[in-house]
Structure formats: C-alpha cells, structure tokens
Design a protein around this motif. Structure first.
Motif, mmCIF file in Angstrom:
data_model
loop_
_atom_site.group_PDB
_atom_site.id
_atom_site.type_symbol
_atom_site.label_atom_id
_atom_site.label_comp_id
_atom_site.label_asym_id
_atom_site.label_seq_id
_atom_site.Cartn_x
_atom_site.Cartn_y
_atom_site.Cartn_z
ATOM 1 N N TRP A 17 0.821 -1.214 0.000
ATOM 2 C CA TRP A 17 0.000 0.000 0.000
ATOM 3 C C TRP A 17 0.857 1.267 0.000
ATOM 4 O O TRP A 17 0.390 2.333 0.388
ATOM 5 N N ALA A 21 1.769 0.884 -5.139
ATOM 6 C CA ALA A 21 0.345 0.515 -5.201
ATOM 7 C C ALA A 21 -0.512 1.709 -5.584
ATOM 8 O O ALA A 21 -1.442 1.592 -6.391
ATOM 9 N N CYS A 24 -0.176 2.210 -9.228
ATOM 10 C CA CYS A 24 -0.868 1.160 -9.996
ATOM 11 C C CYS A 24 -2.388 1.336 -9.965
ATOM 12 O O CYS A 24 -3.046 1.313 -11.002
ATOM 13 N N ILE A 25 -2.950 1.512 -8.764
ATOM 14 C CA ILE A 25 -4.404 1.609 -8.617
ATOM 15 C C ILE A 25 -4.945 2.855 -9.305
ATOM 16 O O ILE A 25 -5.877 2.787 -10.120
ATOM 17 N N SER A 106 -10.426 8.164 -5.433
ATOM 18 C CA SER A 106 -10.236 6.758 -5.808
ATOM 19 C C SER A 106 -11.542 6.153 -6.309
ATOM 20 O O SER A 106 -11.547 5.304 -7.201
ATOM 21 N N GLY A 110 -12.314 4.556 -9.624
ATOM 22 C CA GLY A 110 -12.728 3.174 -9.371
ATOM 23 C C GLY A 110 -14.010 2.786 -10.076
ATOM 24 O O GLY A 110 -14.229 1.606 -10.381
ATOM 25 N N THR A 113 -12.823 1.477 -13.259
ATOM 26 C CA THR A 113 -12.094 0.223 -13.018
ATOM 27 C C THR A 113 -13.073 -0.931 -12.817
ATOM 28 O O THR A 113 -12.943 -1.998 -13.426
ATOM 29 N N ILE A 288 -10.580 1.367 -1.398
ATOM 30 C CA ILE A 288 -10.490 0.124 -2.176
ATOM 31 C C ILE A 288 -10.977 -1.053 -1.337
ATOM 32 O O ILE A 288 -11.666 -1.952 -1.832
ATOM 33 N N GLY A 294 -10.641 -2.645 -8.387
ATOM 34 C CA GLY A 294 -9.227 -2.984 -8.544
ATOM 35 C C GLY A 294 -8.918 -4.365 -8.018
ATOM 36 O O GLY A 294 -7.944 -4.997 -8.433
ATOM 37 N N GLY A 433 -4.401 -6.245 -1.026
ATOM 38 C CA GLY A 433 -3.404 -5.652 -1.911
ATOM 39 C C GLY A 433 -2.757 -6.688 -2.812
ATOM 40 O O GLY A 433 -2.521 -6.441 -4.003
ATOM 41 N N ALA A 436 -4.985 -7.578 -5.630
ATOM 42 C CA ALA A 436 -5.123 -6.500 -6.619
ATOM 43 C C ALA A 436 -4.030 -6.548 -7.686
ATOM 44 O O ALA A 436 -4.271 -6.174 -8.840
ATOM 45 N N LEU A 440 -4.851 -5.968 -11.563
ATOM 46 C CA LEU A 440 -4.516 -4.685 -12.185
ATOM 47 C C LEU A 440 -3.647 -4.882 -13.428
ATOM 48 O O LEU A 440 -3.799 -4.164 -14.424
#
Length: 463
Positions: A17, A21, A24-25, A106, A110, A113, A288, A294, A433, A436, A440
């Motif tokens: 995290w 991360a 990426c997210i 997010s 999201g 996503t 998340i 994600g 995580g 994910a 991802l």
C-alpha cells in the motif's frame, strides 16, 4: 511468534500500500478512464437508469444464473460491509478528515475500473461442469490473455482463497458479535462476563445460516442478497441522514475540513496527522477495501448474471462504487465528523467510533438499530465473499471441492466470533493488496478489449 507475524505483515503491508500501489491503482483507473473517454462521467445518467430501473425487474433467471439485479446485490453484499463503517472510521482516525477526499478521488476512477472488471468478467465467462456461469479475474486472464500470462490467474485465485477467511468471514463475524454485545450491555440484558458465551452462540448461529445459504447454490444466494441489501442500505442511509440533519450547522465546517485536510492534514488534526501521503494512502486503501474496485472480486458475482450484454452489466459496476463509497462511506464520515464526537487522531479506530457518532446524536437506544445495521452489513459480506472463495477454489481444483470449502468457510464463523482478531484487519488489508496486483496487470493488458466492447455496444444501442 505473534510479534514476528506482525512485523512481517507491517513490512509487506507498507510496501503493497505504498507508492507503487498508489501508482498502480490510480494509474490503471486513470488509463481506463482516459481510454473510455471518462465513461463513468459521460454515461453516468445512463448507468443510473440502467441499474436503479432494474430494482423493479422481477424476471426469473435461467438455471445456473442470477438476474442482473441479484448479481449486483450479491456484489454489493461483498462490498457494502464493515469497511463502510469500521474502515471509514479507521481512515479518518489515522489519515485525518482529508482521507475522505482521497476516498472520493479513488472512487471516481474506481467506477471505471469496476465497470471494466464486470464487463470483462461477463464477456470471458464460461459454464462449469454443473451448468453454472463462472467468471472473474482468473477467467478473463485465462480466456483473454496469452498463455504466458495465465500464472496471474492462479495467483489471483490462490490469494482469493486465503483472503476470504479473514476479510470475508472472521472479521465480519467479529463485528456482528461486537454490535450485538454492545446493544445487550447498553440495556443491561447480560453482564460483561457472559459475552464469551454469547459470542460462541452467535458464531454457531451464523455458521449454520451461512452454510444453509451457500450450499443452496447461486440462485439461493441471489434471493437472499436481493432482499437483505436494499433493507440494510436504506436503514443505514436514513439513520445517517438523520445525524446530518440534526447537526446541519456543522456540515459546512466538516466539508471544509475534508478538503483542507486532504492537502494540509496537520492544520485539521492539530499536527497529529501531518503527512499528506498518509492521508492519501489511508483514503485510497480503505476506499479500495470498501468498494473493491481494482480487486476484481465483485466481477465474480456479476459473471453469474443472466445477461447477454457485458457492457450493460458493467454499468452496475459504476452504480456499486457510487453507492458504496460516494454515498454510504461519505454518510459514515459525516456521522463521525458532524456528531462532534472526539476522534483520537493518530490511533486506529473501528466501528465503535461510528457507533459513538450515532449515540451522541440519538442516545443509547439507537445502539439497537446500529447493531441491526452492522449485523446486516457484516452478514451480507460473509455471503458475498463465500461465493468469491468458492469460485476461486473451483478454479484451482474442481467443482467437487466447492461444497467442502463452503462447509469449512461456514465453520470459520465460530472461530471469528470467539477469537481476538487484533491484527487480522491489517493482514486482511495486505491480502487485498496482493489480490489487486494480478488483477490490475490484467486490466492494463485488456484495456483495449474494454474499449472495443464499449464502442460496439454504444454503436448498436446509440445511447
């Protein structure tokens, strides 16, 4: 031994995290948003019309499938859980009010996503040996990417099986026991010394109920969630709006603290939370954790939908993230910040902080209703994640191992009810995580497929 596990988990959690991360997210969400021309904003009215309108659609699904609305309720059952109550409280306590702002950011990305995850899950799904629709990240990796990427599918399914026992079950049951005991103790129905016995009884009852529902198959799961989710969400929303209305004079100041705290956390928290990155990290991570955009898990439920239009089902992904984070998580934050309860910044907090926001406004009697809401939130999450774990187990082995897995999964409820779960929330966040990462990567590689499906759908429907 316990200290070693804590230390290892802390290192892994901080890495997962950390900056990589976040890049990426947010990066994948931004990439998908740009490539679909911010579909979650352009087509938001259409998404709401296509989803909310389905609430009154009572058509039956074919064998081995759910109606589209049952699929979204099952996915919401997995997402609308204690993360909305305990997760938001923890984000505010550790990251300050500004963490809520980063939850919103997010969630905005999201939405796209999760739309992409659901669309790909329905497009690349397949029928299993008993005729049920199965899909999700492991299937869109297997059926959408070349063979040298298939190890990602195995990795996702493996992390999925490990995650469901903690994130989807033990932590949820622990929240149920906390809520029920809180209400019983508030009204002096039981003494403090009797809580261990009530915990065991609650654990056994939950285990039996979970087993009965999960062993009944996807259609029974769908029927339970389509009744439980609307009731649960409506009850919580009404109670939360009541807190805001009764403290309406504090609302402008709360919104200012959220926006200002996102960029200058020290000015809002008195210097206790002084890190801009910590506020951002906690907001994104708990966001998340709550909406699962994600993670790919919600798409497993959507793959069961009786629909021939992947993009149309994908609109439910936009609706889910909006409902879960923009609506319910925001209401939780407002309950905490508007009620005037003391927030111990710098120290983690859980559901008790949210409950104190309700009781400070309504009085102790509201603990009965918050207990009901918490139980519904937590129980629905157990059901939703039970389906996710079963599908991951089926992918790793075969359909014959699904029922034994469900029995073991149900029995974990007894463990969750009777044990001190302490660091389990942190471990659950770590495994989230880890899940994910392969998802991802797959979304990045399949972004072109999402764009193609979107263009084809809207060319045919002219929406």
């Amino acid at each position: 031994m316990l200290e070693i596990i804590k230390s290892v988990n802390a290192v892994v959690n901080n890495f997962i995290w950390g900056v990589p991360a976040m890049i990426c997210i947010i990066g994948v969400g931004l990439l998908l948003s740009v490539r679909t021309k911010f579909l979650q904003i352009r087509k938001f009215p259409y998404a709401m019309k296509s989803t909310i309108g389905k609430i009154f659609d009572k058509k039956d699904a074919s064998d081995g499938a759910m109606t589209p609305f049952q699929a979204v309720c099952t996915a919401l059952a997995g997402t609308v859980g204690t993360g909305n109550i305990a997760g938001v409280a923890g984000a505010i306590a550790i990251g300050g009010p500004g963490a809520v702002f980063w939850m919103w950011i997010s969630a905005l990305l999201g939405m796209c996503t999760k739309f992409s995850e659901v669309t790909l899950a329905v497009h690349f799904r397949e029928k299993n040996a008993v005729g049920d629709w199965v899909g999700g990240p492991m299937y869109y990796i297997q059926n959408g990417l070349k063979k040298h990427w298939h190890w990602l599918a195995v990795l996702f399914a493996l992390f999925g099986v490990l995650t469901v026992f903690g994130t989807g079950n033990a932590t949820q049951v622990n929240t149920i026991t906390t809520a029920i005991n809180s209400a019983l103790l508030n009204f002096n129905i039981i003494p403090e010394s009797a809580t261990k016995i009530t915990n065991l009884i609650i654990g056994i009852i939950v285990a039996v109920m979970v087993a009965m529902i999960l062993l009944g198959g996807v259609k029974r799961i769908g029927r339970v969630t389509e009744r439980l989710i609307p009731f649960m969400a409506l009850l919580y929303i009404v109670l939360a709006f009541g807190v805001i209305i009764l403290n309406i004079d504090r609302v402008p100041g709360v919104f200012y603290s959220i926006v200002d705290g996102a960029f200058h956390p020290a000015s809002v928290t008195g210097g206790i939370v002084g890190s801009f990155f910590l506020s951002m990290k906690k907001g994104v991570a708990r966001g998340i954790f709550s909406n699962e955009a994600g993670l790919g898990t919600g798409s497993i439920a959507h793959a069961c939908a009786d629909t021939g239009e992947p993009v149309k089902q994908g609109m439910f992904g936009i609706f889910e993230v909006f409902t879960d984070t923009i609506l319910i998580c925001t209401l939780t934050a407002m309950v905490i910040l508007c009620s005037g309860v003391s927030v111990g910044y710098g120290a983690d907090a859980g559901a008790e902080l949210t409950i104190s926001g309700f009781t400070a406004t309504y009085g102790n009697w509201i603990s009965v209703f918050t207990a009901i809401a918490l139980c519904c939130f937590a129980f629905s999450t157990i059901i939703g994640w039970g389906l996710y774990g079963a599908r991951c187990m089926e992918y790793l082995s075969s359909e014959k191992w699904v029922k034994p897995f469900m029995v073991v999964y149900a029995l974990v409820a007894i463990v969750g009810a009777t044990m001190d779960l302490g660091m389990l929330w942190s471990i659950a966040e770590t495994f989230n995580g880890l899940m994910a990462i392969p998802n991802l990567i797959a979304l990045f590689l399949l972004s072109g497929t999402v764009v193609k499906l979107v263009k084809d759908y809207f060319a045919r429907h002219h929406k």
